[in-house]
Design a protein around this motif. Sequence first.
Motif, mmCIF file in Angstrom:
data_model
loop_
_atom_site.group_PDB
_atom_site.id
_atom_site.type_symbol
_atom_site.label_atom_id
_atom_site.label_comp_id
_atom_site.label_asym_id
_atom_site.label_seq_id
_atom_site.Cartn_x
_atom_site.Cartn_y
_atom_site.Cartn_z
ATOM 1 N N ASP A 7 1.442 3.843 -13.741
ATOM 2 C CA ASP A 7 1.636 3.101 -12.507
ATOM 3 C C ASP A 7 0.446 3.288 -11.590
ATOM 4 O O ASP A 7 -0.350 4.210 -11.748
ATOM 5 C CB ASP A 7 2.942 3.478 -11.809
ATOM 6 C CG ASP A 7 2.897 4.854 -11.193
ATOM 7 O OD1 ASP A 7 2.417 4.958 -10.056
ATOM 8 O OD2 ASP A 7 3.345 5.822 -11.826
ATOM 9 N N ALA A 100 4.184 -0.039 -5.537
ATOM 10 C CA ALA A 100 3.746 0.477 -6.829
ATOM 11 C C ALA A 100 3.650 -0.690 -7.805
ATOM 12 O O ALA A 100 4.455 -1.619 -7.755
ATOM 13 C CB ALA A 100 4.733 1.514 -7.353
ATOM 14 N N ILE A 102 3.663 -1.365 -11.882
ATOM 15 C CA ILE A 102 3.965 -0.771 -13.183
ATOM 16 C C ILE A 102 3.673 -1.838 -14.245
ATOM 17 O O ILE A 102 4.301 -2.895 -14.251
ATOM 18 C CB ILE A 102 5.441 -0.328 -13.265
ATOM 19 C CG1 ILE A 102 5.756 0.624 -12.118
ATOM 20 C CG2 ILE A 102 5.740 0.310 -14.615
ATOM 21 C CD1 ILE A 102 7.239 0.803 -11.863
#
Length: 145
Positions: A7, A100, A102
């Motif tokens: 991530d 974030a 991912i």
Amino acid sequence: MSSRDSDIDFTFSQAVTVRAVHSALAVAGWSLKEPLGISYMVNEDNGYDWQSTNPGLEDEVLTLLDAPEKLTFEVGVCMYHQEAGTGGQFLFRAGRTECAFIPTINRRSLPEAPEFTDLAWYLQALVTPLLPIGLHSYEASDTGF
């Protein structure tokens, strides 16, 4: 067989909207349209219940995710880079100064070490477009377990 947890955590100098992040990344080839359509979630009950809808409803999804009553919840949306054939989930934390990324859609790996994520590619594709909207810092990790 091992698994990877990759991530990139982004921190912005002020709160951002999902629409602003999407607009900044769209200039660099990113889109809400991914292989499953448009995928998004609002984490109102700690369930991370992802929804999928048809392409063409981008504006409605962005309006939902940026609604004032959703600012206290984590929200997420998938974005896809059509030319590169890869993408992933963007998870925006409550308050919207952090998100974030991912890499969950056709994760790019290093040619010489395919078990590792090509974080350099993702950083190049994401950091520069996010600078104009106040990107302050990032932290990237790729952990095997």
